[in-house]
Design a protein around this motif. Sequence first.
Motif, short mmCIF file in Angstrom:
data_model
loop_
_atom_site.label_atom_id
_atom_site.label_comp_id
_atom_site.label_asym_id
_atom_site.label_seq_id
_atom_site.Cartn_x
_atom_site.Cartn_y
_atom_site.Cartn_z
N GLY A 134 0.84 -1.19 0.00
CA GLY A 134 0.00 0.00 0.00
C GLY A 134 0.88 1.24 0.00
O GLY A 134 2.08 1.19 -0.29
N LEU A 135 0.28 2.35 0.37
CA LEU A 135 1.00 3.62 0.41
C LEU A 135 1.89 3.69 1.65
O LEU A 135 1.66 2.96 2.61
N PRO A 136 2.90 4.53 1.65
CA PRO A 136 3.71 4.68 2.86
C PRO A 136 2.81 4.99 4.05
O PRO A 136 1.83 5.74 3.92
N ASN A 137 3.11 4.38 5.19
CA ASN A 137 2.27 4.57 6.37
C ASN A 137 2.09 6.05 6.66
O ASN A 137 3.03 6.82 6.62
N GLY A 138 0.85 6.42 6.93
CA GLY A 138 0.51 7.81 7.21
C GLY A 138 0.12 8.60 5.97
O GLY A 138 -0.34 9.73 6.08
N TRP A 139 0.26 8.01 4.78
CA TRP A 139 -0.05 8.71 3.54
C TRP A 139 -1.26 8.11 2.83
O TRP A 139 -1.50 8.37 1.66
#
Length: 180
Positions: A134-139
Amino acid sequence: MTRNRLILLAAIAVSFFAYTKVMAKIGSGSPPPDAPLEQQADLIRVYKSDRRMVLFRGDTPLSTYRISLGSTADEGPKQREGDEKTPEGRYEIDWRNPRSMAHLSLHISYPSPADRQNAEAKGYPPGGDIMIHGLPNGWGFVQSMHLLWDWTDGCIAVTDQEMRDIWARVPDHTPIEIAP
């Protein structure tokens, strides 16, 4: 005035960097439970030129996802570490990481023995750590805006919600075919 703008831009850049580092350490949270067996894939096909990934059970497509790839994915298959290309060929999902820096990740068994031999014959390390993630954590709020450009180092990226679906439907040792 220009100096103040530079300071502001630097502060914003440092803030984004710090936020990304903190969120990478926090992780993705709990992974979803496995899908029922009849909803689990027994093959993944990636069509690089179409930026599309399809999960199959037998000959039946289960789900289709739009993807982002390595930033130089259109220049052919991965050949060495750092080339930012996505591999091509037949591999398998050989392990998973629920605490990765991106929202969940499934490891692709690149490099194969042939990939390793080809890279080493040219004097390069083959690279590794190629994932579906998935997307970088927090993004995660970026959602499908990540599809505007290829931004990974050779991985296959989807939205966080899509990654949760993929995680639940793809058991370890599922074959993955990556076509140009």
